[in-house]
Design a protein around this motif. Structure first.
Motif, mmCIF file in Angstrom:
data_model
loop_
_atom_site.group_PDB
_atom_site.id
_atom_site.type_symbol
_atom_site.label_atom_id
_atom_site.label_comp_id
_atom_site.label_asym_id
_atom_site.label_seq_id
_atom_site.Cartn_x
_atom_site.Cartn_y
_atom_site.Cartn_z
ATOM 1 N N ASP A 8 1.920 -0.863 2.885
ATOM 2 C CA ASP A 8 1.502 -1.910 1.936
ATOM 3 C C ASP A 8 1.458 -3.225 2.700
ATOM 4 O O ASP A 8 1.788 -3.253 3.897
ATOM 5 C CB ASP A 8 2.488 -2.001 0.750
ATOM 6 N N ILE A 9 1.066 -4.309 2.012
ATOM 7 C CA ILE A 9 1.109 -5.630 2.647
ATOM 8 C C ILE A 9 2.323 -6.417 2.160
ATOM 9 O O ILE A 9 2.499 -7.561 2.525
ATOM 10 C CB ILE A 9 -0.186 -6.434 2.369
ATOM 11 N N ARG A 10 3.122 -5.790 1.286
ATOM 12 C CA ARG A 10 4.317 -6.463 0.771
ATOM 13 C C ARG A 10 5.555 -5.951 1.496
ATOM 14 O O ARG A 10 5.514 -4.901 2.138
ATOM 15 C CB ARG A 10 4.471 -6.175 -0.721
ATOM 16 N N ILE A 44 -5.571 -3.021 4.103
ATOM 17 C CA ILE A 44 -6.793 -2.194 4.134
ATOM 18 C C ILE A 44 -8.031 -3.022 4.462
ATOM 19 O O ILE A 44 -9.089 -2.466 4.741
ATOM 20 C CB ILE A 44 -7.015 -1.435 2.802
ATOM 21 N N LEU A 45 -7.894 -4.358 4.441
ATOM 22 C CA LEU A 45 -9.038 -5.195 4.822
ATOM 23 C C LEU A 45 -9.113 -5.377 6.332
ATOM 24 O O LEU A 45 -10.087 -5.919 6.854
ATOM 25 C CB LEU A 45 -8.949 -6.557 4.110
ATOM 26 N N ASP A 46 -8.092 -4.923 7.046
ATOM 27 C CA ASP A 46 -8.065 -5.012 8.512
ATOM 28 C C ASP A 46 -8.431 -3.631 9.073
ATOM 29 O O ASP A 46 -7.576 -2.765 9.278
ATOM 30 C CB ASP A 46 -6.665 -5.457 8.952
ATOM 31 N N GLY A 64 -3.732 5.703 -18.428
ATOM 32 C CA GLY A 64 -2.662 4.725 -18.214
ATOM 33 C C GLY A 64 -1.387 5.476 -17.859
ATOM 34 O O GLY A 64 -1.012 6.432 -18.536
ATOM 35 N N ILE A 65 -0.707 5.058 -16.785
ATOM 36 C CA ILE A 65 0.462 5.804 -16.311
ATOM 37 C C ILE A 65 1.748 5.081 -16.721
ATOM 38 O O ILE A 65 1.875 3.859 -16.570
ATOM 39 C CB ILE A 65 0.423 5.975 -14.771
ATOM 40 N N ILE A 66 2.707 5.883 -17.212
ATOM 41 C CA ILE A 66 3.967 5.335 -17.716
ATOM 42 C C ILE A 66 5.108 5.832 -16.830
ATOM 43 O O ILE A 66 5.232 7.029 -16.583
ATOM 44 C CB ILE A 66 4.169 5.766 -19.178
HETATM 45 N N1 NAI Z 1 -0.927 2.634 -12.813
HETATM 46 C C1 NAI Z 1 -1.888 3.119 -13.594
HETATM 47 O O1 NAI Z 1 -1.754 3.181 -14.833
HETATM 48 C C2 NAI Z 1 -3.158 3.602 -12.990
HETATM 49 C C3 NAI Z 1 -3.412 3.479 -11.641
HETATM 50 N N2 NAI Z 1 -4.609 3.924 -11.123
HETATM 51 C C4 NAI Z 1 -4.898 3.751 -9.708
HETATM 52 O O2 NAI Z 1 -3.838 4.237 -8.912
HETATM 53 C C5 NAI Z 1 -3.685 3.412 -7.758
HETATM 54 C C6 NAI Z 1 -2.249 2.926 -7.664
HETATM 55 O O3 NAI Z 1 -1.978 2.205 -8.859
HETATM 56 P P1 NAI Z 1 -0.655 1.332 -9.033
HETATM 57 O O4 NAI Z 1 0.401 1.795 -8.124
HETATM 58 O O5 NAI Z 1 -0.410 1.272 -10.488
HETATM 59 O O6 NAI Z 1 -1.194 -0.102 -8.561
HETATM 60 P P2 NAI Z 1 -0.336 -1.416 -8.286
HETATM 61 O O7 NAI Z 1 -1.177 -2.581 -8.684
HETATM 62 O O8 NAI Z 1 1.018 -1.299 -8.879
HETATM 63 O O9 NAI Z 1 -0.196 -1.381 -6.692
HETATM 64 C C7 NAI Z 1 -1.284 -1.631 -5.844
HETATM 65 C C8 NAI Z 1 -0.747 -1.984 -4.475
HETATM 66 O O10 NAI Z 1 -1.865 -2.345 -3.647
HETATM 67 C C9 NAI Z 1 -1.383 -3.294 -2.730
HETATM 68 N N3 NAI Z 1 -2.467 -4.053 -2.096
HETATM 69 C C10 NAI Z 1 -3.143 -5.113 -2.587
HETATM 70 N N4 NAI Z 1 -3.976 -5.608 -1.655
HETATM 71 C C11 NAI Z 1 -3.828 -4.829 -0.553
HETATM 72 C C12 NAI Z 1 -4.396 -4.841 0.744
HETATM 73 N N5 NAI Z 1 -5.297 -5.764 1.101
HETATM 74 N N6 NAI Z 1 -4.012 -3.889 1.626
HETATM 75 C C13 NAI Z 1 -3.086 -2.954 1.281
HETATM 76 N N7 NAI Z 1 -2.503 -2.906 0.082
HETATM 77 C C14 NAI Z 1 -2.871 -3.840 -0.831
HETATM 78 C C15 NAI Z 1 -0.464 -4.174 -3.544
HETATM 79 O O11 NAI Z 1 0.438 -4.896 -2.714
HETATM 80 C C16 NAI Z 1 0.210 -3.171 -4.467
HETATM 81 O O12 NAI Z 1 1.482 -2.795 -4.004
HETATM 82 C C17 NAI Z 1 -4.702 2.285 -7.893
HETATM 83 O O13 NAI Z 1 -5.837 2.592 -7.122
HETATM 84 C C18 NAI Z 1 -5.048 2.292 -9.363
HETATM 85 O O14 NAI Z 1 -6.359 1.864 -9.589
HETATM 86 C C19 NAI Z 1 -5.579 4.473 -11.906
HETATM 87 C C20 NAI Z 1 -5.380 4.602 -13.252
HETATM 88 C C21 NAI Z 1 -4.131 4.246 -13.884
#
Ligand code: NAI
Ligand code: AKB
Length: 373
Positions: A88-90, A107-109, A224-226
């Motif tokens: 991650d970037i965090r 992921i942009l690099d 939506g994931i819970i």
């Molecule tokens: N949580 C949900 O309810 C759902 C999630 N998804 C998909 O599942 C995947 C994971 O979802 P979540 O964990 O909930 O998302 P989230 O928003 O909690 O986490 C996304 C992560 O991406 C990272 N990120 C942002 N910019 C970045 C970069 N430039 N390079 C690398 N990492 C970067 C953030 O730091 C964050 O930790 C996503 O693609 C989302 O679209 C799909 C449907 C439902």
């Protein structure tokens, strides 16, 4: 797409003129060269035991969000701790950092991402980085960069290095002109959010790379994931997680969607189980590369009633957020996942009552119920 077309063309001509007739797919090549920068923190990942080398070498991007840490835990159980790299970037919390390999990956690099894949001999990539629906609408340029440009980087690297690639899509990949009850796999997709547009783009690009270059692309549209142990990252379905925390902490919950807004939802264990299953499915079983998966559908009112069985004193009020409500009103109400069930045996374990009981058993509702009595 910034592919170096001349290199691609030259390789293509070479293969055609060699007359080998071996049917090799041409992969998209961005640039051929060696990045001079070493990722110091990956040094310890190079020594993998023979037993572990039988398994895929996995990279998870965007792994510190709601879903990535749980996915890493599941995959490490199956493939061995050192075979699964979370990125991650965090900055990771201590417990995450010490639970297995973690690396910085933006992921942009492009070059950095390629270097990580090469140096760690990655063979499977789970691409979780994204901006979700509500935060995406608040910052469209960033959502476009992360969700679309980032995806292009991942697709090219996955193609060049012959990876099996998982990219999650979402119920948000549908829009107001899609059939909403139920929503099948193949129908009109005209979403009205940058999140949805970027996910339709991901589905189509992944499928195109599969047919054009032979990329082993696999995609599930999640509801939506819970989850109990991780916070959602700024989506429209976040209310369905927040209600549990507020029920326990304050006994009051203010919902930002109308009481009768019906959306497909799923418990995190089912979501991660489906993700591993579709990645392990034999290619011949997959009649498609993008599948809906479904478990349950409910409204805030129905969820509140189920939660009140555990926390009877919970007070629920409604203060509708216009942006989120408009998004939710354009999304599926029920998801048709017949194809996933037929092709690779998808079956969910959690319906609404089990979901709520499990959430409270993790979050420890007993303390609040005890206080109330
Ligand atoms: N949580 C949900 O309810 C759902 C999630 N998804 C998909 O599942 C995947 C994971 O979802 P979540 O964990 O909930 O998302 P989230 O928003 O909690 O986490 C996304 C992560 O991406 C990272 N990120 C942002 N910019 C970045 C970069 N430039 N390079 C690398 N990492 C970067 C953030 O730091 C964050 O930790 C996503 O693609 C989302 O679209 C799909 C449907 C439902
Ligand atoms: C359903 C999703 O994709 C996500 N939870 C969101 O609400 O944006």
């Amino acid at each position: 797409m910034p592919i170096v077309k001349n290199v691609s063309r030259a390789v293509s001509q070479l293969l055609q003129s060699s007359g080998c007739g071996c049917g090799v797919s041409i992969v998209p090549v961005r640039c051929i060269g060696v990045s001079p920068r070493q990722v110091a923190s990956d040094a310890s990942f190079h020594s993998v035991s023979f037993a572990e080398s039988d398994h895929p070498r996995v990279l998870i991007t965007g792994g510190l969000g709601q879903l990535g840490v749980g996915l890493a835990k599941l995959l490490r159980k199956r493939f061995g701790k050192n075979n699964v790299i979370l990125s991650d970037i965090r900055k990771p919390a201590d417990n995450v950092f010490y639970s297995g390999p973690f690396i910085y990956a933006d992921i942009l690099d492009y070059k950095n991402l390629r270097e990580i894949v090469v140096n760690n001999r990655i063979s499977w990539l789970f691409h979780y980085s994204a901006l979700l629906s509500a935060v995406g609408e608040a910052n469209v340029p960033l959502a476009r960069a992360v969700n679309i440009t980032g995806l292009h980087n991942v697709l090219d690297i996955a193609s060049e290095h012959n990876l099996r690639l998982f990219v999650p899509s979402t119920i948000g990949a549908f829009g107001p002109t899609s059939p909403r009850d139920p929503t099948p796999d193949l129908c009109i997709q005209r979403p009205r959010t940058i999140y949805g547009v970027s996910k339709v783009h991901a589905e189509l690009m992944g499928e195109y790379y599969h047919y054009r270059y032979g990329l082993d692309f696999r995609c599930l549209r999640y509801p939506g994931i819970i989850s109990a142990d991780s916070q959602p990252g700024g989506g429209t379905t976040d209310y369905a997680v927040q209600i549990f925390h507020d029920a326990i902490k304050t006994g009051k919950f203010q919902c930002n969607l109308k009481p009768d807004t019906r959306l497909p939802m799923m418990y995190i264990d089912d979501c991660l189980k489906a993700t591993l299953e579709v990645m392990e499915a034999p290619a011949e079983a997959l009649s498609m590369r993008t599948y809906n998966i479904s478990a349950m559908s409910f409204t805030p009112e129905e969820l509140a009633q189920e939660v009140q069985k555990h926390v009877p004193e919970l007070q629920v009020t409604y203060n509708v957020d216009g942006v989120r409500q408009a998004i939710a009103d354009s999304w599926p109400m029920n998801f048709d996942d017949t194809n996933a069930r037929r092709d690779w045996g998808w079956k969910h374990d959690y319906d609404l009552p089990e979901l709520v009981t499990t959430m409270f058993s993790f979050l420890g509702s007993d303390s609040r119920i005890a206080q109330a009595n």
